[in-house]
Design an enzyme around this catalytic site. Structure first.
Site, PDB file in Angstrom:
ATOM      1  N   THR A   1       0.829  -1.215   0.000  1.00 18.97           N
ATOM      2  CA  THR A   1       0.000   0.000   0.000  1.00 18.97           C
ATOM      3  C   THR A   1       0.860   1.260   0.000  1.00 18.97           C
ATOM      4  O   THR A   1       2.056   1.216   0.259  1.00 18.97           O
ATOM      5  CB  THR A   1      -0.913   0.059   1.240  1.00 18.97           C
ATOM      6  OG1 THR A   1      -0.090   0.249   2.402  1.00 18.97           O
ATOM      7  CG2 THR A   1      -1.727  -1.204   1.395  1.00 18.97           C
ATOM      8  N   CYS A   2       0.194   2.372  -0.272  1.00 13.53           N
ATOM      9  CA  CYS A   2       0.862   3.673  -0.268  1.00 13.53           C
ATOM     10  C   CYS A   2       1.017   4.218   1.146  1.00 13.53           C
ATOM     11  O   CYS A   2       1.285   5.403   1.323  1.00 13.53           O
ATOM     12  CB  CYS A   2       0.068   4.669  -1.101  1.00 13.53           C
ATOM     13  SG  CYS A   2       0.328   4.448  -2.860  1.00 13.53           S
ATOM     14  N   ASP A   3       0.799   3.404   2.157  1.00 10.76           N
ATOM     15  CA  ASP A   3       0.969   3.855   3.534  1.00 10.76           C
ATOM     16  C   ASP A   3       2.388   3.539   3.972  1.00 10.76           C
ATOM     17  O   ASP A   3       2.825   2.394   3.922  1.00 10.76           O
ATOM     18  CB  ASP A   3      -0.031   3.141   4.448  1.00 10.76           C
ATOM     19  CG  ASP A   3      -0.092   3.787   5.813  1.00 10.76           C
ATOM     20  OD1 ASP A   3       0.990   4.088   6.387  1.00 10.76           O
ATOM     21  OD2 ASP A   3      -1.198   4.011   6.310  1.00 10.76           O
TER      22      ASP A   3
ATOM     23  N   ASN B   1      -6.462   1.337   0.174  1.00 12.22           N
ATOM     24  CA  ASN B   1      -5.778   1.516  -1.115  1.00 12.22           C
ATOM     25  C   ASN B   1      -6.467   0.751  -2.244  1.00 12.22           C
ATOM     26  O   ASN B   1      -5.879   0.534  -3.288  1.00 12.22           O
ATOM     27  CB  ASN B   1      -4.314   1.046  -1.038  1.00 12.22           C
ATOM     28  CG  ASN B   1      -3.369   2.114  -0.519  1.00 12.22           C
ATOM     29  OD1 ASN B   1      -2.290   2.294  -1.017  1.00 12.22           O
ATOM     30  ND2 ASN B   1      -3.792   2.856   0.487  1.00 12.22           N
TER      31      ASN B   1
ATOM     32  N   PHE C   1       9.082   4.739   0.423  1.00 15.91           N
ATOM     33  CA  PHE C   1       8.916   5.186  -0.965  1.00 15.91           C
ATOM     34  C   PHE C   1      10.016   6.157  -1.347  1.00 15.91           C
ATOM     35  O   PHE C   1      10.412   6.999  -0.563  1.00 15.91           O
ATOM     36  CB  PHE C   1       7.561   5.866  -1.150  1.00 15.91           C
ATOM     37  CG  PHE C   1       6.423   5.030  -0.679  1.00 15.91           C
ATOM     38  CD1 PHE C   1       6.006   3.939  -1.411  1.00 15.91           C
ATOM     39  CD2 PHE C   1       5.788   5.317   0.525  1.00 15.91           C
ATOM     40  CE1 PHE C   1       4.964   3.148  -0.970  1.00 15.91           C
ATOM     41  CE2 PHE C   1       4.742   4.532   0.979  1.00 15.91           C
ATOM     42  CZ  PHE C   1       4.330   3.440   0.232  1.00 15.91           C
TER      43      PHE C   1
END
Lengths: 377, 377
Positions: free
Chosen positions: A324-326, A367, B149
């Site tokens: 996920t983008c977390d 997400n 990221f």
């Protein structure tokens, strides 16, 4: 811990996306091990660990009872074939309308840890049996419990006396020594406390009969853990020490110990990268993470065994993260996880010991990723 | 922050159980505030913050673009009326088959942070535009991002050069200064890095045109936060400082800043108790907790404003916990939360600023509790 049945299932079905596969044979064998180790204790399976209908039906057939955390779990246990007499509503935090609903469904055993909860039960499930949860320190547990549940033993005496005065059946004491408890002596102090509460109430004419020994029985992750037999001996010794010839009725509530090692998650490597050319650790990103079922990697508490098809090759530590983008969706970073250097995008891996506390912890759709699918075979 | 429309909805409908109510008027006003503050930036709403169809449709109508974390989110944005040209696939961790699927759906803007991801995109979405995420330190953020990221700026040069060599359009740089970022200067260092990457690639004949300023715009919880205007000024100043007269195209990805203060969770007090007669703090248990939508109370990171019907009465700190049998389901304990002494079982409370990162974080059915319901009005 991936049984041949699980490996065959994955090879035949080749399910796309991350999924949990649970082998019912292992659940049955765990149930029998608990029954052998603690022959005089009633087994109340902690439904929250994995409420898959196939697991509940098997356990109902084997004679298990059920520890439920909500009305929905009570309904699942009933649907699986349990009678209401085999159900304990073990959550100390209940809405009064949920107590009433459980009582209508026939449930008559409830957990409490304060007078306010006793009053709700006296109003909405008159005459029911209640046991009071006492605080333990949880030393030795890999996932020690907070002080969220339970009260000090002195207060438990008041709570059960109030229950008795309000027409409920003051039945006993419960405690929980902490999840994934590897110290078999951990039950001793809690049983000493329970013995004191029994004697104090007995002097007031209230005879308790039940000690709920809770859960905490570990599943094997990376380290070896004591056998169910070792727990059984240790608990029986402590019971004799603190209750002499008047050993009470006991119940245990295994969850992780019943289903943890029965399940394996199949996942896929989505990306392997470094943050700079001089980076020592690779980052390995899987298609499952903290929000897709591996919530118990929180604070790196539980370290699951991971099997790859390249385990005969050289390994190096890596940071393991979810899809996920977390940025909090990282499983192992403080203590990087050794994985084969040759591990690459598209490789399938097995995360073992994931039968408990995975499917239901998964987020609804964080997400946009769907919750963890599960196959019970 | 509970608007009159939300209060009226709750009073009229009296929904049972915990629920989130989102006021679309607030979302619209936030969108307009971002547009005014950063008139030259394209707004890409971070769908993961709250993917409710009504919110996506409103934003599509207002002219927003969409930052998507998965193919499912891409499909939601399309269903809400966005054209593929208005969608960015902003997750740096993508399966190659998901890249292919997004490309088939018309998406042509992708995030990357390593050469491996560039290679996947070159194979499965040939000719697409890519931007490379660089690491920032996140100082000043209430929820600083990990290093999950992005790559260091030097590596971003290689990554974008490879993209160019593989026939992709090397388009720009992205970064994220950390969630709930309250230091308006935080964008300065990241823009300095971006400027360096732009110049280095320009010398190789590759002209970047886009800076993705990411999210991080805070919502107001208990403390006051800078206005969107303050962020806009600060970012514009930094752009001028680092790009001179060649200010690139910019995009922003607000999620929390777009919907956080538009939503309020209605919850109920299930139990108020103490652990011993001498306990200083009460424990207040709600029917919602860390696994029912308040995941961002993890480590007590976000402290939501709580409104009760008794706020005019004397308050005392209490430990605030959720309804599940998980002892980690405690929201505020290290820093207890002041609530009215008279707060009691059955009281309804409002948890404000909960429009973002709540519904989708909710677990599927942990302890049998259903996921957080949501009403968008």
């Amino acid at each position: 811990m991936a049984t041949q049945r699980i490996l065959d299932f994955l090879a035949d079905r080749r399910p796309d996306g991350p999924c949990l596969v649970v082998d019912l044979d292992v659940v049955e064998s765990n149930f029998n091990a608990f029954r052998r180790a603690l022959p005089d204790s009633a087994i109340y399976y902690a439904v929250k660990a994995n409420p898959a209908p196939e697991i509940l039906s098997l356990l109902a057939r084997l004679g298990s009872n059920f520890d439920c955390a909500s009305v929905a779990e009570v309904e699942m246990a009933l649907a699986a074939g349990a009678t209401p007499a085999r159900i304990s509503y073990g959550n100390t935090i209940k809405k009064e309308r949920d107590i009433a609903r459980a009582s209508q469904l026939g449930v008559s055993l409830f957990a409490v840890d304060c007078v306010e909860e006793v009053e709700k039960i006296a109003r909405s499930a008159p005459g029911a049996r209640v046991f009071c949860r006492v605080l333990t320190d949880g030393a030795g547990a890999e996932w020690p419990l907070s002080r969220k549940f339970g009260c000090v033993p002195e207060m438990a005496i008041d709570v059960l006396e109030t229950a008795h005065a309000l027409g409920l059946k003051a039945t006993g004491i419960s405690f929980h020594v902490g999840s994934q408890q590897t110290n078999t002596e951990a039950w001793d102090q809690a049983l000493a406390d329970a013995g004191r509460v029994f004697r104090a109430l007995s002097e007031k004419g209230i005879v308790l009969t039940l000690v709920n020994l809770g859960g905490g029985f570990p599943t094997r992750y990376l380290k070896d853990v004591p056998t169910a037999e070792a727990y059984g001996r240790s608990i029986f010794d402590a019971l004799r020490r603190h209750f002499g010839n008047c050993i009470p009725e006991t119940i245990i509530e295994p969850g992780r110990g019943m289903v943890g090692d029965a399940g394996v998650i199949k996942a896929e490597v989505v990306l392997v990268s470094k943050k700079s050319v001089s980076d020592e650790n690779r980052w390995v990103y899987l298609d499952i993470g903290k929000f897709g079922g591996l919530a118990e990697t929180m604070d790196e508490a539980i370290r699951y065994p991971i099997v790859t098809g390249r385990d005969h090759e050289e390994k190096q530590p890596c940071v393991l993260a979810g899809p996920t983008c977390d940025s909090a969706d990282v499983m192992y970073e403080k203590t990087p996880y050794p994985l084969p250097i040759s591990l690459t995008v598209g490789d399938e891996i097995l995360i073992e010991g994931t039968g408990a506390y995975t499917t239901t912890y998964a987020s609804v759709a964080f997400n946009g990723f769907e919750p963890l699918r599960s196959y019970v075979i």
